[in-house]
Design an enzyme around this catalytic site. Structure first.
Site, mmCIF file in Angstrom:
data_model
loop_
_atom_site.group_PDB
_atom_site.id
_atom_site.type_symbol
_atom_site.label_atom_id
_atom_site.label_comp_id
_atom_site.label_asym_id
_atom_site.label_seq_id
_atom_site.Cartn_x
_atom_site.Cartn_y
_atom_site.Cartn_z
ATOM 1 N N ASP A 160 25.207 23.097 51.784
ATOM 2 C CA ASP A 160 24.978 24.377 50.679
ATOM 3 C C ASP A 160 25.330 26.046 51.595
ATOM 4 O O ASP A 160 25.184 26.085 52.293
ATOM 5 C CB ASP A 160 23.119 24.507 50.160
ATOM 6 N N ASN A 173 36.279 24.646 48.518
ATOM 7 C CA ASN A 173 35.756 24.091 46.384
ATOM 8 C C ASN A 173 34.690 24.010 46.370
ATOM 9 O O ASN A 173 34.722 24.016 45.010
ATOM 10 C CB ASN A 173 36.553 22.587 46.715
ATOM 11 N N SER A 223 40.759 28.743 43.391
ATOM 12 C CA SER A 223 39.738 30.005 42.610
ATOM 13 C C SER A 223 40.338 29.912 40.857
ATOM 14 O O SER A 223 39.503 28.633 41.272
ATOM 15 C CB SER A 223 41.161 31.295 42.552
ATOM 16 N N TYR A 230 31.883 34.346 36.314
ATOM 17 C CA TYR A 230 32.664 33.281 36.461
ATOM 18 C C TYR A 230 33.915 34.211 36.749
ATOM 19 O O TYR A 230 34.428 33.905 38.054
ATOM 20 C CB TYR A 230 32.582 32.537 35.871
ATOM 21 N N LYS A 235 35.748 34.709 41.001
ATOM 22 C CA LYS A 235 36.959 34.693 41.110
ATOM 23 C C LYS A 235 37.333 36.253 41.594
ATOM 24 O O LYS A 235 38.890 35.581 42.136
ATOM 25 C CB LYS A 235 37.459 34.043 40.129
ATOM 26 N N THR A 263 37.190 18.617 34.569
ATOM 27 C CA THR A 263 36.000 18.092 35.469
ATOM 28 C C THR A 263 35.173 18.067 35.091
ATOM 29 O O THR A 263 34.432 18.523 34.256
ATOM 30 C CB THR A 263 36.368 18.490 36.433
#
Length: 280
Positions: free
Chosen positions: A56, A83, A134, A148, A152, A183
């Site tokens: 984690d 990632n 990123s 989010y 980034k 994804t």
């Protein structure tokens, strides 16, 4: 020559696809995931070149231990790929304190801990390459993804700074900037804030713009990643997908136009010659 890779978030999405691509060409991979049961099939297929590590990334001590374990197991770490991360969908007003803190904790601090753990290993061996996953949303923004976006943008500032700090150690940094891909990022892996109906129109406009032509095939990204890790002089930033560059070219053109429009105001705010000692 084969490389040794440490990658976080290897259980699904880009992480899984890139892990398989590395293994298929003969690289050695330390693949971390919160649930390493998802890596059992790969481990059976590549028993000598895959090291699954339960991790984690929010746990700083565990992140350091995982990087040390990978380096000790393979003898070196040529490439580290940060990632691990997820998307938080919700307007700024809708976002709860816990959702905001959790988003930054994983996407920023998780990446920071692994990065800090990798630097001394790479410095001691005379070099290495850190890839930070990123997003195009680390360079420009979309509504409904405010936290989010913020996470980034933090990754961008942290990593661009890092590139200048570790260059003399032979450590290279690349920010990987994907556009939208099919994804789990926008599906099962995503978190959604409690909605406020007043923002339904903003959300509808966002989702209407996400057409099949704007969403990339994640399997097609492997060749790009392999090329980047093999490059002697890799770029600081690379887009994945065909949407990012045209969009951001327009974003920057608009920014420059606005800045030029306000140049006289900006210059006037500078004042006269500096008086007294100049300090940082």
């Amino acid at each position: 020559m084969s490389k040794t890779i440490f990658i976080t978030g290897a259980s699904k999405g880009f992480g899984r696809i890139w892990t398989e691509a590395f293994l298929q060409r003969g690289d050695k991979v330390a693949a971390s995931a919160r649930n390493i049961e998802t890596l059992q099939e790969l481990a059976a297929q590549y028993p000598d070149t895959l090291l699954p590590i339960q991790l984690d990334v929010n746990d700083r001590a565990a992140s350091f231990a995982a990087v040390q374990q990978a380096a000790a197991h393979f003898g070196s770490l040529d490439v580290v790929i940060n990632n691990a991360g997820y998307g938080l969908f919700g307007t700024i007003e809708e976002t709860s304190e816990k959702e905001a803190r959790d988003q930054i904790e994983t996407n920023v601090f998780g990446l920071l801990w692994v990065t800090q753990a990798a630097i001394p290993v790479m410095r001691a061996q005379g070099g290495g390459h850190i890839l930070q996953v990123s997003s195009v949303l680390g360079v420009a923004t979309l509504p409904v993804l405010g936290l989010y976006n913020a996470s980034k943008w933090a990754v961008e500032g942290l990593s661009e700074t890092l590139a200048t700090e570790v260059k003399d150690f032979g450590i290279k940094i690349t920010l990987v900037e994907p556009n939208g891909f099919s994804t789990d990022w926008g599906g099962a892996s995503a978190v959604h804030s409690e909605p406020i109906a007043l923002y339904d129109g903003v959300k509808a406009a966002l989702y209407a713009g996400l057409t099949p032509d704007t969403i990339g095939d994640p399997a097609a990204t492997s060749d790009a990643i392999l090329k980047v890790v093999d490059e002697e002089n890799p770029p600081l930033r690379i887009f994945l997908g065909k949407v990012g560059l045209p969009w951001l070219s327009q974003v920057y053109a608009d920014r420059l136009a606005t800045w030029e429009e306000w140049k006289e105001v900006a210059d006037a705010a500078h004042g006269g010659a500096a008086v007294g000692e100049i300090t940082a």
